[in-house]
Design an enzyme around this catalytic site. Structure first.
Site, PDB file in Angstrom:
ATOM      1  CG  ASP A  21      -1.912   0.968   1.343  1.00 41.68           C
ATOM      2  OD1 ASP A  21      -2.367   1.324  -0.042  1.00 41.68           O
ATOM      3  OD2 ASP A  21      -2.574   1.516   2.406  1.00 41.68           O
ATOM      4  CG  ASN A  69      -7.386  -2.102  -6.299  1.00 44.36           C
ATOM      5  OD1 ASN A  69      -6.280  -2.857  -6.027  1.00 44.36           O
ATOM      6  ND2 ASN A  69      -7.669  -1.239  -5.355  1.00 44.36           N
TER       7      ASN A  69
END
Length: 246
Positions: A21, A69
């Site tokens: 991340d 996503n």
């Protein structure tokens, strides 16, 4: 500073999972588009994969692209898919050099045809490698995985293949995307966020969790060593007492 080599003497996680991340925020800090962060995150992937293999990790699973996503801007999604294709092509030699076998979990069929084909090709070409298993979680979501498993098990119950009273952890595990992987021992998340984000919810039931403030593009050998060292200093009891372990 602990190095990869010096950590080999201690207990190692058999299965290491990483939530990579911070690419977007890393790029934003530099006044760049999010795409710039993803491009620079590839180097961190390469180094982490090689260092994990050198360390002797048996299974490394990277959260590369979640089911959520797909909601991101089209340009970013297209860039990520193109990066996947180009990275797989470039890293095949590295995978062979380190005797690494590539694996993938998630709704792989939803990937663009070019990405899907390249992924399957590299999986096939590395299938005989006998070292670390590198798993990419692509179009992956743990809730989707569990729903899929429940549907398959329910159908087998309906067709009298499985009896409801016989459903146990082993049967559930065998219907998950990760049926050929052991449970996660250590889960690392970069960027300072303290969330699991729908990643391997069943498989991390007894995992050690380690959250780091470093953004993924800056993740290097010393950060991996830090996470492993922290893991080695923990006592894993699995519901038992310290006295029982000793």
């Amino acid at each position: 500073m602990d190095t990869i080599e010096s950590l080999k003497a201690g207990p190692l996680p058999r299965h290491l999972a990483i939530i990579m991340d911070g690419n977007g925020r890393w790029a934003k800090q530099r006044g760049k588009l999010r795409i710039f962060g993803h491009e620079n995150g590839v180097k961190a992937v390469r180094e982490t994969v090689e260092n994990s293999a050198k360390l002797g990790i048996e299974f490394l699973t990277l959260y590369a692209f979640s089911t959520e996503n797909w909601k991101r801007p089209k340009l970013e999604v297209d860039t990520l898919m193109n990066l996947l294709v180009s990275s797989l092509k470039k890293e095949l030699k590295t995978l062979h050099k380190n005797n690494i076998r590539l694996n993938a979990i998630g709704n792989i069929d939803s990937l663009p045809s070019k990405a899907y084909a390249e992924l399957q090709e590299v999986i096939e070409k590395t299938s005989k490698n006998s070292g670390m298993v590198l798993t990419l979680a692509l179009s992956y979501g743990a809730r989707e995985e569990l729903k899929h498993a429940i549907q398959e098990i329910s159908l087998k119950v309906k067709n009298n293949i499985i009896s409801p009273e016989n459903i146990d952890d082993t049967i559930i595990n065998s219907h998950l995307y990760t049926h050929n992987l052991p449970d996660v021992d250590l889960l690392v998340r970069t960027s300072g966020e303290h969330r699991i984000s729908n990643f391997l919810l069943w498989q991390i039931a007894y995992a050690e969790l380690y959250f780091m403030d470093v953004f993924w593009p800056d993740f290097r050998e010393e950060h991996l060593a830090e996470a492993i060292k922290n893991y080695q200093n923990r006592e894993r009891r699995f519901g038992k007492t310290s006295e029982q372990l000793n």
